[in-house]
Design a protein around this motif. Structure first.
Motif, PDB file in Angstrom:
ATOM      1  N   VAL A  38       3.844   7.506   2.927  1.00 17.57           N
ATOM      2  CA  VAL A  38       4.380   6.411   3.744  1.00 17.57           C
ATOM      3  C   VAL A  38       4.139   5.101   3.004  1.00 17.57           C
ATOM      4  N   TRP A  39       5.184   4.263   2.907  1.00 14.39           N
ATOM      5  CA  TRP A  39       5.028   3.006   2.165  1.00 14.39           C
ATOM      6  C   TRP A  39       5.818   1.883   2.835  1.00 14.39           C
ATOM      7  N   PRO A  40       5.331   0.633   2.727  1.00 12.34           N
ATOM      8  CA  PRO A  40       6.018  -0.502   3.348  1.00 12.34           C
ATOM      9  C   PRO A  40       6.833  -1.324   2.352  1.00 12.34           C
ATOM     10  N   GLY A  41       7.970  -1.832   2.825  1.00  8.48           N
ATOM     11  CA  GLY A  41       8.706  -2.832   2.068  1.00  8.48           C
ATOM     12  C   GLY A  41       8.076  -4.186   2.364  1.00  8.48           C
ATOM     13  N   ILE A  42       7.284  -4.681   1.453  1.00  9.56           N
ATOM     14  CA  ILE A  42       6.601  -5.967   1.641  1.00  9.56           C
ATOM     15  C   ILE A  42       7.537  -7.119   1.269  1.00  9.56           C
ATOM     16  N   LEU A  86       6.704   3.822  -9.453  1.00 10.45           N
ATOM     17  CA  LEU A  86       6.022   4.435  -8.318  1.00 10.45           C
ATOM     18  C   LEU A  86       6.864   5.495  -7.601  1.00 10.45           C
ATOM     19  N   PHE A  87       8.169   5.509  -7.859  1.00 10.97           N
ATOM     20  CA  PHE A  87       9.029   6.509  -7.235  1.00 10.97           C
ATOM     21  C   PHE A  87       9.411   7.640  -8.201  1.00 10.97           C
ATOM     22  N   ASP A  88       8.898   7.594  -9.410  1.00  8.35           N
ATOM     23  CA  ASP A  88       9.327   8.535 -10.445  1.00  8.35           C
ATOM     24  C   ASP A  88       9.051   9.992 -10.073  1.00  8.35           C
ATOM     25  N   ASP A  89       7.954  10.261  -9.407  1.00  3.55           N
ATOM     26  CA  ASP A  89       7.564  11.638  -9.100  1.00  3.55           C
ATOM     27  C   ASP A  89       7.842  12.017  -7.647  1.00  3.55           C
ATOM     28  N   ILE A  90       8.688  11.247  -6.980  1.00  2.00           N
ATOM     29  CA  ILE A  90       9.034  11.526  -5.579  1.00  2.00           C
ATOM     30  C   ILE A  90      10.342  12.311  -5.521  1.00  2.00           C
ATOM     31  N   ALA A 140      11.384  -4.006  -5.904  1.00  7.69           N
ATOM     32  CA  ALA A 140      11.701  -4.139  -7.331  1.00  7.69           C
ATOM     33  C   ALA A 140      10.451  -3.915  -8.177  1.00  7.69           C
ATOM     34  N   TRP A 141       9.312  -4.371  -7.674  1.00 12.04           N
ATOM     35  CA  TRP A 141       8.052  -4.164  -8.387  1.00 12.04           C
ATOM     36  C   TRP A 141       7.674  -2.683  -8.374  1.00 12.04           C
ATOM     37  N   TRP A 169       0.825  -1.207   0.000  1.00  5.92           N
ATOM     38  CA  TRP A 169       0.000   0.000   0.000  1.00  5.92           C
ATOM     39  C   TRP A 169       0.864   1.263   0.000  1.00  5.92           C
ATOM     40  N   PHE A 170       0.281   2.346  -0.459  1.00  4.03           N
ATOM     41  CA  PHE A 170       0.862   3.675  -0.346  1.00  4.03           C
ATOM     42  C   PHE A 170      -0.132   4.538   0.423  1.00  4.03           C
ATOM     43  N   ALA A 171       0.346   5.313   1.387  1.00  5.75           N
ATOM     44  CA  ALA A 171      -0.495   6.236   2.149  1.00  5.75           C
ATOM     45  C   ALA A 171      -0.014   7.658   1.880  1.00  5.75           C
ATOM     46  N   THR A 172      -0.888   8.508   1.357  1.00  9.50           N
ATOM     47  CA  THR A 172      -0.491   9.842   0.909  1.00  9.50           C
ATOM     48  C   THR A 172      -1.324  10.932   1.568  1.00  9.50           C
ATOM     49  N   TRP A 173      -0.640  11.986   1.996  1.00 11.87           N
ATOM     50  CA  TRP A 173      -1.315  13.198   2.494  1.00 11.87           C
ATOM     51  C   TRP A 173      -0.672  14.393   1.825  1.00 11.87           C
ATOM     52  N   SER A 174      -1.508  15.285   1.304  1.00 13.48           N
ATOM     53  CA  SER A 174      -0.975  16.441   0.587  1.00 13.48           C
ATOM     54  C   SER A 174      -1.511  17.739   1.172  1.00 13.48           C
ATOM     55  N   ASN A 175      -0.640  18.745   1.199  1.00 18.88           N
ATOM     56  CA  ASN A 175      -1.022  20.074   1.660  1.00 18.88           C
ATOM     57  C   ASN A 175      -0.800  21.092   0.552  1.00 18.88           C
ATOM     58  N   GLY A 176      -1.057  20.648  -0.679  1.00 24.36           N
ATOM     59  CA  GLY A 176      -0.901  21.540  -1.815  1.00 24.36           C
ATOM     60  C   GLY A 176       0.446  21.413  -2.502  1.00 24.36           C
TER      61      GLY A 176
END
Length: 235
Positions: A169-173, A189-193, A182-183, A93-100
């Motif tokens: 916030v993300w977990p290494g499963i 999924l990290f391209d825009d981080i 690797a997936w 899962w990915f958990a995201t919070w944004s403030n703009g």
């Protein structure tokens, strides 16, 4: 608590561009870092409960069902948007919070346990709760809880100070099976981080930061006979 302090400082440093837009001085930034660390310390009981909960679940790779449900529940209750089954992995899962508008800071850590490592907490000798059962013998029960503590502290300050940016916030499963990450990379999924801070508890609970060693990957099969151990660090 030192690990969480480093996390909040790094996360706040990652928001530097957002601070710059508001013309906040270095002195003010240092003050906010100190405050973030104080928030973490104030919420240490919640951190302890999270760490102990994940320890009690003790779920092997790809089986982190209760661990993921518990952690995402806390994040959801605190305003994070949860995206489940990342990269087609049911427990990812990915958990995201944004403030703009602003930088995206990701906090990651592993969550799976290892086979035959069942252990009573707080005991400095081998004493399994259930003989032969899996357990957290590598500290993965601490990583995501510490990241959540750091993220919630930074979020509180970002909201009050109207600092733009996104926390993820993300977990290494199934890290012990050399999976998940690797997936994530394959699927972009990290391209825009802008910054990805990954954490792992160290021996004797020591704390450090910076580039890590041992991140190469080759495919080799070994067969061991004897007592179960953490193969990568102490075979």
């Amino acid at each position: 608590m030192k690990q969480k302090t480093i996390l909040v400082v790094l996360a706040l440093c990652g928001m530097t561009s957002a601070f710059a837009q508001k013309k906040i001085s270095k002195k003010q930034i240092e003050k906010l870092k100190t405050e973030a660390a104080a928030i973490v310390e104030t919420n240490k009981k919640q951190s302890q409960v999270m760490v102990d909960k994940i320890f009690s679940f003790a779920e092997l790779g790809f089986q982190e069902v209760e661990s993921s449900k518990y952690l995402t529940g806390i994040l959801s209750d605190n305003g994070f948007e949860i995206e489940n089954s990342i990269s087609g992995i049911p427990t990812a899962w990915f958990a995201t919070w944004s403030n703009g508008k602003g930088p995206t800071i990701a906090l990651g850590s592993d969550v799976d346990c290892i086979p035959k490592a069942s252990q009573y907490p707080g005991v400095a000798y081998h004493k399994p709760i259930v003989a032969g059962a899996p357990g957290h013998g590598e500290g993965h029960n601490a990583g995501i809880p510490m990241n959540i503590s750091a993220a919630l502290a930074v979020k509180q300050i970002m909201e009050r100070e109207n600092i733009g940016g996104t926390l993820l916030v993300w977990p290494g499963i199934a890290e012990e099976l050399v999976a998940a990450k690797a997936w994530y990379v394959r699927d972009g999924l990290f391209d825009d981080i802008d910054m990805c801070i990954f954490t792992h508890v160290s021996s004797n609970l020591s704390v450090s930061y910076g580039p890590t060693r041992g991140t190469g990957l080759i495919s080799v099969e070994y067969a061991f006979e004897g007592e179960s151990a953490h193969s990568a660090g102490s075979p």
